[in-house]
Each structure stands twice: as C-alpha cells, then as structure tokens.
Design an enzyme around this catalytic site. Structure first.
Site, PDB file in Angstrom:
ATOM      1  N   ARG A  21     -12.256  33.627 -57.307  1.00 14.51           N
ATOM      2  CA  ARG A  21     -11.016  33.442 -56.817  1.00 14.51           C
ATOM      3  C   ARG A  21     -10.433  32.217 -57.888  1.00 14.51           C
ATOM      4  O   ARG A  21     -10.816  31.491 -58.162  1.00 14.51           O
ATOM      5  CB  ARG A  21     -10.607  32.904 -55.761  1.00 14.51           C
ATOM      6  CG  ARG A  21      -9.184  31.532 -55.605  1.00 14.51           C
ATOM      7  CD  ARG A  21      -8.929  31.997 -53.577  1.00 14.51           C
ATOM      8  NE  ARG A  21     -10.301  31.026 -53.468  1.00 14.51           N
ATOM      9  CZ  ARG A  21     -10.348  31.117 -52.400  1.00 14.51           C
ATOM     10  NH1 ARG A  21      -9.994  31.529 -50.786  1.00 14.51           N
ATOM     11  NH2 ARG A  21     -11.182  30.764 -51.530  1.00 14.51           N
ATOM     12  N   ARG A  53     -11.195  26.061 -56.660  1.00 12.68           N
ATOM     13  CA  ARG A  53     -11.591  25.309 -55.899  1.00 12.68           C
ATOM     14  C   ARG A  53     -13.649  24.770 -56.096  1.00 12.68           C
ATOM     15  O   ARG A  53     -14.506  25.615 -56.434  1.00 12.68           O
ATOM     16  CB  ARG A  53     -11.436  26.036 -54.623  1.00 12.68           C
ATOM     17  CG  ARG A  53      -9.938  25.979 -54.269  1.00 12.68           C
ATOM     18  CD  ARG A  53      -9.590  26.344 -52.752  1.00 12.68           C
ATOM     19  NE  ARG A  53     -10.606  26.444 -52.210  1.00 12.68           N
ATOM     20  CZ  ARG A  53     -10.208  27.108 -50.655  1.00 12.68           C
ATOM     21  NH1 ARG A  53      -9.191  28.418 -50.437  1.00 12.68           N
ATOM     22  NH2 ARG A  53     -11.456  27.495 -49.921  1.00 12.68           N
ATOM     23  N   ARG A  98      -8.611  27.252 -35.820  1.00  9.19           N
ATOM     24  CA  ARG A  98     -10.131  27.218 -36.233  1.00  9.19           C
ATOM     25  C   ARG A  98     -10.922  27.457 -35.481  1.00  9.19           C
ATOM     26  O   ARG A  98     -12.689  27.654 -35.210  1.00  9.19           O
ATOM     27  CB  ARG A  98     -10.328  27.185 -37.687  1.00  9.19           C
ATOM     28  CG  ARG A  98     -11.295  27.665 -38.201  1.00  9.19           C
ATOM     29  CD  ARG A  98     -10.806  26.538 -39.698  1.00  9.19           C
ATOM     30  NE  ARG A  98     -11.301  27.586 -41.108  1.00  9.19           N
ATOM     31  CZ  ARG A  98     -10.343  27.487 -42.225  1.00  9.19           C
ATOM     32  NH1 ARG A  98      -9.451  27.653 -42.370  1.00  9.19           N
ATOM     33  NH2 ARG A  98     -11.419  28.134 -43.216  1.00  9.19           N
ATOM     34  N   ARG A 101     -19.550  28.749 -45.326  1.00  6.57           N
ATOM     35  CA  ARG A 101     -18.453  28.713 -43.953  1.00  6.57           C
ATOM     36  C   ARG A 101     -17.902  30.298 -43.369  1.00  6.57           C
ATOM     37  O   ARG A 101     -17.494  29.900 -42.608  1.00  6.57           O
ATOM     38  CB  ARG A 101     -17.223  28.797 -45.958  1.00  6.57           C
ATOM     39  CG  ARG A 101     -16.802  27.990 -46.482  1.00  6.57           C
ATOM     40  CD  ARG A 101     -16.170  27.298 -47.578  1.00  6.57           C
ATOM     41  NE  ARG A 101     -14.843  28.319 -47.780  1.00  6.57           N
ATOM     42  CZ  ARG A 101     -14.858  29.029 -49.128  1.00  6.57           C
ATOM     43  NH1 ARG A 101     -15.197  28.219 -49.955  1.00  6.57           N
ATOM     44  NH2 ARG A 101     -13.178  29.618 -49.258  1.00  6.57           N
ATOM     45  N   LYS A 146      -6.322  36.074 -46.494  1.00  4.06           N
ATOM     46  CA  LYS A 146      -5.156  35.392 -45.648  1.00  4.06           C
ATOM     47  C   LYS A 146      -4.165  34.903 -46.209  1.00  4.06           C
ATOM     48  O   LYS A 146      -3.189  34.747 -46.292  1.00  4.06           O
ATOM     49  CB  LYS A 146      -5.716  34.262 -44.736  1.00  4.06           C
ATOM     50  CG  LYS A 146      -7.038  34.390 -43.565  1.00  4.06           C
ATOM     51  CD  LYS A 146      -7.461  33.513 -42.520  1.00  4.06           C
ATOM     52  CE  LYS A 146      -8.484  32.574 -43.263  1.00  4.06           C
ATOM     53  NZ  LYS A 146      -9.471  32.709 -44.124  1.00  4.06           N
TER      54      LYS A 146
HETATM   55  P1  AP5 Z   1      -7.368  34.872 -50.443  1.00  3.55           P
HETATM   56  O1  AP5 Z   1      -6.331  34.988 -50.179  1.00  3.55           O
HETATM   57  O2  AP5 Z   1      -7.655  33.327 -51.251  1.00  3.55           O
HETATM   58  O3  AP5 Z   1      -8.686  34.362 -49.315  1.00  3.55           O
HETATM   59  P2  AP5 Z   1      -8.673  33.572 -47.700  1.00  3.55           P
HETATM   60  O4  AP5 Z   1      -8.775  34.142 -47.110  1.00  3.55           O
HETATM   61  O5  AP5 Z   1      -6.950  33.141 -47.613  1.00  3.55           O
HETATM   62  O6  AP5 Z   1      -9.517  32.475 -48.103  1.00  3.55           O
HETATM   63  P3  AP5 Z   1      -9.885  31.152 -48.221  1.00  3.55           P
HETATM   64  O7  AP5 Z   1     -11.775  31.439 -48.693  1.00  3.55           O
HETATM   65  O8  AP5 Z   1      -8.658  30.116 -48.882  1.00  3.55           O
HETATM   66  O9  AP5 Z   1     -11.087  31.026 -46.938  1.00  3.55           O
HETATM   67  P4  AP5 Z   1     -10.929  29.755 -46.097  1.00  3.55           P
HETATM   68  O10 AP5 Z   1     -10.535  30.231 -44.655  1.00  3.55           O
HETATM   69  O11 AP5 Z   1     -12.346  29.190 -46.389  1.00  3.55           O
HETATM   70  O12 AP5 Z   1     -10.304  27.965 -46.933  1.00  3.55           O
HETATM   71  P5  AP5 Z   1      -9.478  26.844 -46.408  1.00  3.55           P
HETATM   72  O13 AP5 Z   1      -8.801  26.736 -47.113  1.00  3.55           O
HETATM   73  O14 AP5 Z   1      -8.987  27.849 -45.162  1.00  3.55           O
HETATM   74  O15 AP5 Z   1      -8.098  35.865 -51.149  1.00  3.55           O
HETATM   75  C1  AP5 Z   1      -9.471  35.399 -51.888  1.00  3.55           C
HETATM   76  C2  AP5 Z   1      -9.723  35.950 -53.317  1.00  3.55           C
HETATM   77  O16 AP5 Z   1     -10.064  37.198 -53.129  1.00  3.55           O
HETATM   78  C3  AP5 Z   1      -8.795  35.384 -53.874  1.00  3.55           C
HETATM   79  O17 AP5 Z   1      -8.763  36.122 -55.103  1.00  3.55           O
HETATM   80  C4  AP5 Z   1      -7.836  37.369 -53.825  1.00  3.55           C
HETATM   81  O18 AP5 Z   1      -6.930  37.807 -55.178  1.00  3.55           O
HETATM   82  C5  AP5 Z   1      -8.647  37.915 -53.761  1.00  3.55           C
HETATM   83  N1  AP5 Z   1      -8.138  38.882 -52.479  1.00  3.55           N
HETATM   84  C6  AP5 Z   1      -7.596  38.743 -51.558  1.00  3.55           C
HETATM   85  N2  AP5 Z   1      -7.278  39.521 -50.919  1.00  3.55           N
HETATM   86  C7  AP5 Z   1      -8.263  41.191 -51.654  1.00  3.55           C
HETATM   87  C8  AP5 Z   1      -7.884  42.750 -51.102  1.00  3.55           C
HETATM   88  N3  AP5 Z   1      -7.611  43.035 -50.576  1.00  3.55           N
HETATM   89  N4  AP5 Z   1      -9.084  43.185 -52.132  1.00  3.55           N
HETATM   90  C9  AP5 Z   1      -9.992  42.554 -53.550  1.00  3.55           C
HETATM   91  N5  AP5 Z   1      -9.535  41.113 -53.517  1.00  3.55           N
HETATM   92  C10 AP5 Z   1      -8.588  40.071 -52.497  1.00  3.55           C
HETATM   93  O19 AP5 Z   1     -10.558  26.254 -46.125  1.00  3.55           O
HETATM   94  C11 AP5 Z   1     -11.136  25.634 -47.179  1.00  3.55           C
HETATM   95  C12 AP5 Z   1     -11.944  24.333 -45.698  1.00  3.55           C
HETATM   96  O20 AP5 Z   1     -10.755  23.182 -45.549  1.00  3.55           O
HETATM   97  C13 AP5 Z   1     -12.551  24.998 -44.586  1.00  3.55           C
HETATM   98  O21 AP5 Z   1     -13.929  25.457 -45.046  1.00  3.55           O
HETATM   99  C14 AP5 Z   1     -12.594  23.781 -44.183  1.00  3.55           C
HETATM  100  O22 AP5 Z   1     -13.826  22.872 -44.675  1.00  3.55           O
HETATM  101  C15 AP5 Z   1     -10.668  22.909 -44.428  1.00  3.55           C
HETATM  102  N6  AP5 Z   1     -10.870  23.461 -43.254  1.00  3.55           N
HETATM  103  C16 AP5 Z   1      -9.682  24.446 -43.456  1.00  3.55           C
HETATM  104  N7  AP5 Z   1      -8.809  25.003 -41.945  1.00  3.55           N
HETATM  105  C17 AP5 Z   1      -9.274  23.811 -41.273  1.00  3.55           C
HETATM  106  C18 AP5 Z   1      -9.443  23.639 -40.246  1.00  3.55           C
HETATM  107  N8  AP5 Z   1      -7.911  24.293 -39.510  1.00  3.55           N
HETATM  108  N9  AP5 Z   1     -10.157  23.261 -39.191  1.00  3.55           N
HETATM  109  C19 AP5 Z   1     -11.344  22.828 -39.679  1.00  3.55           C
HETATM  110  N10 AP5 Z   1     -12.039  22.885 -41.373  1.00  3.55           N
HETATM  111  C20 AP5 Z   1     -10.218  23.257 -41.895  1.00  3.55           C
END
Ligand code: AP5
Length: 220
Positions: free
Chosen positions: A129, A163, A90, A174, A15
């Site tokens: 990552r 992170r 979410r 997660r 994402k």
């Molecule tokens: P990346 O693009 O970073 O993946 P992502 O989908 O953004 O994954 P996240 O881990 O950031 O998502 P998340 O939803 O758990 O975290 P968030 O910060 O929202 O890609 C990952 C890695 O893979 C990178 O190194 C990239 O280079 C590589 N990659 C990408 N595409 C690839 C491909 N096609 N092939 C190979 N490699 C690839 O949330 C974190 C925390 O915040 C949550 O756990 C929760 O506690 C809180 N939170 C955030 N939003 C909310 C909400 N709306 N409600 C409640 N809690 C929330």
C-alpha cells in the site's frame, strides 16, 4: 436520520479504500481513527506522542485517547451528512461508548458491515500500500496502480508515502490485535440486528458495487 455506518475488518480488508468510495457514491463522511491518530502523531500533540510507539508496535491505542480524538471530530458540522466509521470501534469499551455517544444525539447505528477476508492475503495487501502525499488517495503496488505511473489519478500529485506500520511483522501484530479485541464486535452487532457481511476478497470494484447495494438499501 443521517446514516451511521461501521466498517469492520482486519488490516488490509479494504476499510479505507471502500470508505472513500462510499464518500464519493453517497456523500457520506469517512471518519478513520487511524487517520486521526496519524494526524495527531504528525502534529506532535500530547495524544499523538502517546499513540506513536503503540501504533508502530501494531497494538491498540488506549480507548481514552481514541474516544477523545473521535469526539472532537464528531462535533464538526460535516458529520451531519452521515458517517462511515473506519477502524472504530475496535474494542468492547469503544462499542459501548459509541452507543452512548449516538444516544446522546438521538442517533443510532444504521449498519455494521464486516468485510470478510483471508488473513493470509492481508500481509501482501498492506505491505504493497501507498498513498498520494498531497490528497491521500490510496494505491497498491499490484492491485491499484495509478493510470499513469507515478501520478495520482485524483489530484495529479507525484509524491507518494508509505505508513511506518506497514511492514510484515507489524501487520501480523495488528492481525492478532484484531482477532483478540475487535472480531468479537461482529457478534455484538449481530445481536443488535445491524450486522451485514460482505466477501471482501474479490476485485475492489466488485466490492464497491456489493457494498453500494447494501448501503443504498439501508440508507434509503
Ligand atoms: P486499505 O483499504 O488501506 O485497508 P484497511 O482495511 O483500511 O487497512 P488498514 O491497514 O488501514 O487498517 P488498520 O485497521 O490496520 O489501520 P488503521 O489506520 O485503522 O487496503 C489495503 C491495501 O489493499 C491498499 O493498498 C488497497 O489498495 C488494497 N486493497 C483494498 N481492497 C483490495 C481488494 N479487494 N483487492 C486487492 N487489493 C485491495 O489503524 C492503524 C493503527 O492505529 C492501529 O494498529 C492502532 O494502533 C491505531 N488505531 C486506529 N484506530 C484505533 C482504534 N479505534 N482503537 C485503538 N487503536 C486504533
């Protein structure tokens, strides 16, 4: 009307990676609730202090906190260019609140794009990552290395960070939270006629192209 895109998908689906590319390709603004929450944790705000332990445990932060942080960001003038919501909504409550928020400003969701991946590959993606400490550009130990080792392609920075919640155990928590509370939103957006699905297991560049074709078609 400026586009309002939602990127849905579990941790590691890409994402954040693809949202930053959509910013570059279409001039849209990425709104990541994960990034906003991490900034609040770093700044030590009351919301950040409440969110810290929840995020480290891999659970979801309360809807009230997330909505307050998102609403603050959505009143900034740059969002008029159109937005990519990354990691929001979410929960069913967040989806309903978003519908209301957009209706108040005469906007609606252009598309909710589900990045479809195999869970088994996500632990490896997330634990490899790291990001540039200066500009936030994202990298991966195996799949996306800087052209010159140790130097950010985008800004030339030489410090990288990982992170606190990117360890195998927390990623599994997660993923569970995603399937229990967020995956049902795929059916919700399908019922509203705005759902697009994309296979996000291929190379990053191929997904960028496929996503770009969808966005060019709907934002035209
Ligand atoms: P990346 O693009 O970073 O993946 P992502 O989908 O953004 O994954 P996240 O881990 O950031 O998502 P998340 O939803 O758990 O975290 P968030 O910060 O929202 O890609 C990952 C890695 O893979 C990178 O190194 C990239 O280079 C590589 N990659 C990408 N595409 C690839 C491909 N096609 N092939 C190979 N490699 C690839 O949330 C974190 C925390 O915040 C949550 O756990 C929760 O506690 C809180 N939170 C955030 N939003 C909310 C909400 N709306 N409600 C409640 N809690 C929330």
């Amino acid at each position: 009307m400026a586009p309002v895109l939602i990127l849905l998908g579990p941790p590691g689906a890409g994402k954040g990676t693809q949202a930053r590319m959509l910013e570059e390709d279409f001039g849209l603004i990425q709104l990541s609730t994960g990034d906003l929450l991490r900034a609040a944790v770093t700044a030590g705000t009351p919301a950040g202090r409440q969110a810290k332990a929840v995020m480290e445990a891999g659970a979801l932060v309360s809807d009230d906190i997330v909505l307050a942080i998102l609403k603050d960001r959505m009143i900034q003038p740059d969002v008029a260019k159109g937005i990519i919501l990354d990691g929001f909504p979410r929960t069913a409550g967040q989806a309903a609140a978003l519908d209301l928020l957009l209706a108040e400003t005469g906007q609606k969701i252009t598309a909710a794009i589900s990045l479809e991946v195999d869970d088994a590959a996500m632990v490896g993606r997330v634990s490899g990552r790291h990001t540039c400490a200066a500009c936030g550009e994202g990298y991966h130990d195996e799949f996306k290395r800087p052209a010159k080792a140790g130097v950010c392609d985008k800004c030339g920075g030489t410090e990288f960070k990982r992170r606190a919640d990117d360890n195998a155990e927390t990623v599994r928590g997660r993923l569970s939270a995603y399937h229990a509370q967020t995956a049902p939103l795929i059916a919700y957006y399908d019922s509203k006629g705005v759902l697009e699905r994309i296979n996000a297991m291929g190379p990053i560049a191929d997904i960028r192209t496929a996503l770009g074709q969808i966005v060019a078609g709907i934002a035209a």
